[in-house]
Scaffold this motif. Structure first.
Motif, PDB file in Angstrom:
ATOM      1  N   GLY A   1      -5.697   4.111  -8.974  1.00  0.00           N
ATOM      2  CA  GLY A   1      -4.862   3.368  -8.050  1.00  0.00           C
ATOM      3  C   GLY A   1      -4.740   1.919  -8.492  1.00  0.00           C
ATOM      4  O   GLY A   1      -5.437   1.484  -9.422  1.00  0.00           O
ATOM      5  N   ILE A   2      -3.881   1.154  -7.840  1.00  0.00           N
ATOM      6  CA  ILE A   2      -3.662  -0.241  -8.232  1.00  0.00           C
ATOM      7  C   ILE A   2      -4.969  -1.034  -8.226  1.00  0.00           C
ATOM      8  O   ILE A   2      -5.244  -1.834  -9.115  1.00  0.00           O
ATOM      9  N   CYS A   3      -5.826  -0.750  -7.235  1.00  0.00           N
ATOM     10  CA  CYS A   3      -7.099  -1.475  -7.143  1.00  0.00           C
ATOM     11  C   CYS A   3      -8.126  -0.963  -8.136  1.00  0.00           C
ATOM     12  O   CYS A   3      -9.211  -1.532  -8.260  1.00  0.00           O
TER      13      CYS A   3
ATOM     14  N   ILE B   1     -10.562   8.410  -4.268  1.00  0.00           N
ATOM     15  CA  ILE B   1      -9.428   8.616  -3.348  1.00  0.00           C
ATOM     16  C   ILE B   1      -9.567   9.942  -2.605  1.00  0.00           C
ATOM     17  O   ILE B   1      -9.427  10.003  -1.378  1.00  0.00           O
TER      18      ILE B   1
ATOM     19  N   ARG C   1     -12.454   9.688  -0.085  1.00  0.00           N
ATOM     20  CA  ARG C   1     -12.106   8.849   1.077  1.00  0.00           C
ATOM     21  C   ARG C   1     -11.161   9.578   2.019  1.00  0.00           C
ATOM     22  O   ARG C   1     -11.341   9.567   3.235  1.00  0.00           O
TER      23      ARG C   1
ATOM     24  N   ALA D   1      -9.151   2.330  -8.022  1.00  0.00           N
ATOM     25  CA  ALA D   1      -9.845   3.491  -7.437  1.00  0.00           C
ATOM     26  C   ALA D   1      -9.519   4.749  -8.232  1.00  0.00           C
ATOM     27  O   ALA D   1      -8.355   5.026  -8.519  1.00  0.00           O
TER      28      ALA D   1
ATOM     29  N   CYS E   1      -0.520   4.813  -3.632  1.00  0.00           N
ATOM     30  CA  CYS E   1      -0.836   5.016  -5.047  1.00  0.00           C
ATOM     31  C   CYS E   1      -1.000   6.509  -5.281  1.00  0.00           C
ATOM     32  O   CYS E   1      -1.703   7.168  -4.528  1.00  0.00           O
TER      33      CYS E   1
ATOM     34  N   GLN F   1      -0.844  -2.023  -0.554  1.00  0.00           N
ATOM     35  CA  GLN F   1      -0.342  -2.095  -1.929  1.00  0.00           C
ATOM     36  C   GLN F   1       0.203  -0.721  -2.312  1.00  0.00           C
ATOM     37  O   GLN F   1       1.027  -0.595  -3.197  1.00  0.00           O
TER      38      GLN F   1
ATOM     39  N   ILE G   1     -10.543  -0.373   1.717  1.00  0.00           N
ATOM     40  CA  ILE G   1     -10.357  -0.751   0.310  1.00  0.00           C
ATOM     41  C   ILE G   1     -11.500  -1.654  -0.142  1.00  0.00           C
ATOM     42  O   ILE G   1     -11.902  -2.592   0.559  1.00  0.00           O
TER      43      ILE G   1
ATOM     44  N   CYS H   1      -3.118   7.813  -2.168  1.00  0.00           N
ATOM     45  CA  CYS H   1      -3.901   6.877  -1.353  1.00  0.00           C
ATOM     46  C   CYS H   1      -2.971   5.910  -0.625  1.00  0.00           C
ATOM     47  O   CYS H   1      -2.109   5.281  -1.228  1.00  0.00           O
ATOM     48  N   ARG H   2      -3.203   5.797   0.703  1.00  0.00           N
ATOM     49  CA  ARG H   2      -2.435   4.839   1.509  1.00  0.00           C
ATOM     50  C   ARG H   2      -3.395   3.959   2.302  1.00  0.00           C
ATOM     51  O   ARG H   2      -3.065   3.482   3.372  1.00  0.00           O
ATOM     52  N   ILE H   3      -4.575   3.761   1.741  1.00  0.00           N
ATOM     53  CA  ILE H   3      -5.589   3.040   2.505  1.00  0.00           C
ATOM     54  C   ILE H   3      -5.268   1.545   2.592  1.00  0.00           C
ATOM     55  O   ILE H   3      -5.633   0.891   3.563  1.00  0.00           O
ATOM     56  N   CYS H   4      -4.582   0.998   1.597  1.00  0.00           N
ATOM     57  CA  CYS H   4      -4.106  -0.378   1.782  1.00  0.00           C
ATOM     58  C   CYS H   4      -2.596  -0.418   1.518  1.00  0.00           C
ATOM     59  O   CYS H   4      -2.042   0.542   0.987  1.00  0.00           O
TER      60      CYS H   4
HETATM   61 FE1  SF4 Z   1      -5.529   2.991  -2.222  1.00  0.00          FE
HETATM   62 FE2  SF4 Z   1      -6.366   1.132  -3.938  1.00  0.00          FE
HETATM   63 FE3  SF4 Z   1      -3.805   1.963  -3.947  1.00  0.00          FE
HETATM   64 FE4  SF4 Z   1      -4.714   0.460  -1.943  1.00  0.00          FE
HETATM   65  S1  SF4 Z   1      -4.523  -0.122  -4.085  1.00  0.00           S
HETATM   66  S2  SF4 Z   1      -3.453   2.299  -1.738  1.00  0.00           S
HETATM   67  S3  SF4 Z   1      -6.804   1.266  -1.721  1.00  0.00           S
HETATM   68  S4  SF4 Z   1      -5.655   3.190  -4.443  1.00  0.00           S
END
Ligand code: SF4
Ligand code: NFS
Length: 655
Positions: free
Chosen positions: A70-72, A79, A82, A74, A58, A55, A202, A50-53
């Motif tokens: 993911g860090i958030c 993922i 999306r 998800a 992930c 951070q 995100i 995931c490169r949506i944000c």
């Molecule tokens: Fe994706 Fe969440 Fe990681 Fe951001 S923090 S890249 S939205 S999984």
């Protein structure tokens, strides 16, 4: 790479010949770059990067605590879902923006601001107007065209809560209700796409099923955009009729100025056709025998369908047209033009001319193409190509003498005209009766691209031959049609070699009545990728004629070498319409069993259509045939029962 290696990567002999030449000259192509990219990242391949944000990125490792999300927070399913639907947003943007340009041009033509364009097919204009509820009685073409264009533009941004006009007007009541209940009918194209980007931002939607349904709404926006693109293009440039031409690199002519149109939008390529005709003499004055226009990708399909312009290559072999040393200019507009073509141009005298302000390549010549000065711009471009001819180095020209005959131009209307020669009262019955009688088993539509992950053209040709043998009627669009064209499957030669007995009898019967000078082909070329709307029109009218919902129809689709975001959006609306759709390349969704299951199984229960992912072409042909057989068999059972009990056929989902 060695010749032997290339022969394993393409089944197109002209491409193999050029790749060998490129190898000897140490010129790199996408074939080499694909190899250099191996191994490709597993996270990306299965959709769990995931490169949506920012951070991120992930990457999900399910077995590792802390990294299973993911860090958030998800999950893999969020993922994967999306990432998948964001492809649809990209595809729908490309197709619908193309449609928007056509709609603007029709509007400006009607208002008198685009003097080089005109209403070529008044009959189609009336039909379209009637379909979408624009009054025609006692009005002149210009007034009607203006209203039709405005209605089309409204479909992009209207703010009521009704489904888009072009969607509503082209589906039956059963689908209308289905799309309403699943809440996937777009009310405006731009809104559906923007909303999908919002939904996948995100921290918005984490529910994979809801995300996928958002994706399907954008996919139907894609359908809406391409339906209006096809209709309005026919109005401006004419509805295709059967036409005889050729395909593969052998269509280049060493003695002429060779110009390729590459990309998608016929607003440009069609003008280049007109300009080239007018500038023939200038080419002769420059020492050539004339101008030889060839097509690549879908703008090539557009001018093939309407003008009989030969096809030089499909997506996979685009660089190799330059490798012949005989191409003087490549004129590009938008979509599917590999930037790598510029590297090839740098090795030869070929001029790369960009024409759109959203599609430029560093180092190329940019001539902005405007609808207000269309002919002037097109002439300017063709003149550059003529000037370039003088810079060609004859000793470097190497054109593979390979090409195949093509009978193309089968718009929905052209197919119906063909059927009408046998049954003028109910033309489509010619096709549906043949299915009911078991003479042909059903229909398969080929679409989509080339993909370096597959052997160039191989899967498309293999599946088509297998299904033809089993008496399946075949139609095609896009670069799949290019593959079939180069293999001789869009010709009469294809019928003799590959049609099963029932299909051969069916085609021969059409041929006897056709009144055409040429014999009929094995596979029917229905146009560019936006012209998949013509294919949808075919299946809806077959279903209507048979008095069944589309999901019961023995009709399947296949994108054996899918590559682009556009192919993903097309595949997605195809399944919502109730058609099983084979894809020969595994899209990045194996990182979530849930998402994979939704696309292959849940979709079947909800829509009747679903994806069949199968990378082995022989197995894919079997799976597609099995679907056709089962649906056909059920239809016959229902029909017999209906006749016996004097009722109408059962309307149940087959899937
Ligand atoms: Fe994706 Fe969440 Fe990681 Fe951001 S923090 S890249 S939205 S999984
Ligand atoms: Ni369709 Fe046509 Fe070809 Fe694929 Fe590209 S040209 S719009 S996306 S590669 S079939």
């Amino acid at each position: 790479m060695s010749t032997a290696e290339f022969e394993k990567r393409t089944v197109d002999p002209a491409a193999a010949e050029m790749l060998t030449a490129a190898g000897e000259a140490q010129i790199l192509t996408s074939w080499d770059r694909y190899k250099a990219q191996q191994p490709q990242c597993k996270f990306g391949l299965t959709g769990i990067c995931c490169r949506i944000c920012i951070q991120g990125p992930c990457r999900i490792i399910p077995s590792r605590p802390g990294q299973d999300k993911g860090i958030c927070g998800a999950s893999a399913y969020t993922i994967v879902a999306r990432n998948l639907v964001r492809y649809i947003a990209g595809g729908a943007s490309a197709h619908s923006d193309h449609g928007r340009e056509i709609a603007y041009t029709l509007l400006h033509t009607a208002e008198g601001h685009a003097k080089d364009y005109k209403i070529t097919d008044g009959k189609k204009l009336i039909q379209v107007a009637e379909k979408i509820g624009v009054a025609t009685e006692g009005r002149d073409e210009i007034e009607i065209a203006k209203d039709v264009a405005v209605k089309a533009l409204e479909d992009f941004g209207k703010y009521d809560h009704e489904p888009c006009t072009w969607l509503n007007a082209t589906i039956d009541e059963e689908r209308r209700l289905k799309f309403k209940h699943t809440n996937i009918a777009p009310t405006a194209i731009d809104r559906a796409i923007a909303q999908l980007l919002h939904q996948t931002h995100i921290g918005t939607d984490a529910d994979p099923v809801n995300i996928i349904f958002g994706g399907l709404k954008a996919a139907l926006a894609d359908y809406t955009g391409m339906s209006l693109a096809t209709d309005l293009t026919d109005v401006l440039f004419g509805t295709p009729q059967p036409v005889l031409t050729e395909a593969n690199l052998g269509v280049l002519d060493a003695e002429k100025v060779n110009v390729a149109v590459h990309g998608h939008n016929p607003l440009l390529s069609q003008m280049v056709v007109y300009a080239a005709r007018e500038l023939e003499k200038e080419a002769v004055a420059a020492g050539a025998k004339g101008i030889n226009l060839v097509g690549i990708c879908c703008t090539g399909n557009e001018v093939l369908m309407r003008e009989g312009i030969p096809t030089a290559s499909n997506f996979g072999s685009q660089e190799l047209v330059i490798m012949t040393g005989a191409l003087d200019a490549m004129i590009m507009d938008v979509q599917c033009i590999s930037p790598g073509v510029k590297d090839l141009c740098n090795c030869f005298h070929t001029m790369l001319i960009t024409t759109s302000n959203i599609s430029k390549v560093p180092g190329s010549v940019h001539i902005e193409f405007n609808e207000t000065t269309a002919m002037e711009d097109a002439k300017k471009i063709v003149k550059l190509a003529i000037a370039q001819y003088g810079k060609r180095r004859p000793e470097r020209v190497k054109i593979p003498q390979l090409k195949k005959q093509v009978v193309g131009g089968f718009s929905y209307e052209a197919l119906i005209d063909l059927f009408a020669k046998i049954n003028p009262d109910s033309p489509i019955s010619v096709l549906t009766d043949a299915i009911a009688a078991g003479e042909i088993k059903g229909v398969c539509a080929f679409a989509g691209c080339n993909n370096q992950k597959t052997i160039h053209d191989h899967a498309t040709i293999t599946i088509a031959k297998e299904l033809a043998k089993k008496d399946v009627f075949l139609v095609s669009t896009g670069c799949a049609a290019g593959a079939l064209a180069k293999a001789g499957l869009l010709s009469t030669e294809g019928v003799e070699a590959f049609a099963g007995p029932g299909l051969k009898k069916f085609i021969k019967r059409l041929e006897e009545h056709s009144g055409l000078n040429a014999g009929l082909p094995l596979v029917y070329h229905m146009g560019s990728c936006v012209d998949n709307s013509r294919v949808a029109r075919l299946w809806s009218n077959m279903a209507k004629n048979m008095n069944i919902p589309v999901p019961q129809l023995p009709f399947v689709a296949s994108a054996p070498e899918a590559m682009s975001e556009k192919s993903i959006s097309i595949g997605s609306w195809v399944i919502t319409m109730g058609i099983p759709c084979h894809v020969g390349v595994m899209p990045p969704l194996e990182g979530s069993e849930l998402v994979h299951g939704v696309t292959t199984k849940i979709a079947r229960d909800v829509f009747g259509g679903y994806f069949i992912f199968e990378t082995d072409p022989e197995k894919a042909a079997e799976k597609l045939y099995e679907r056709i057989e089962k649906r056909g068999w059920k239809l016959r059972v229902h029909k017999t029962a209906a006749e016996k009990y004097n009722s109408s056929p059962a309307r149940v989902y087959e899937g």
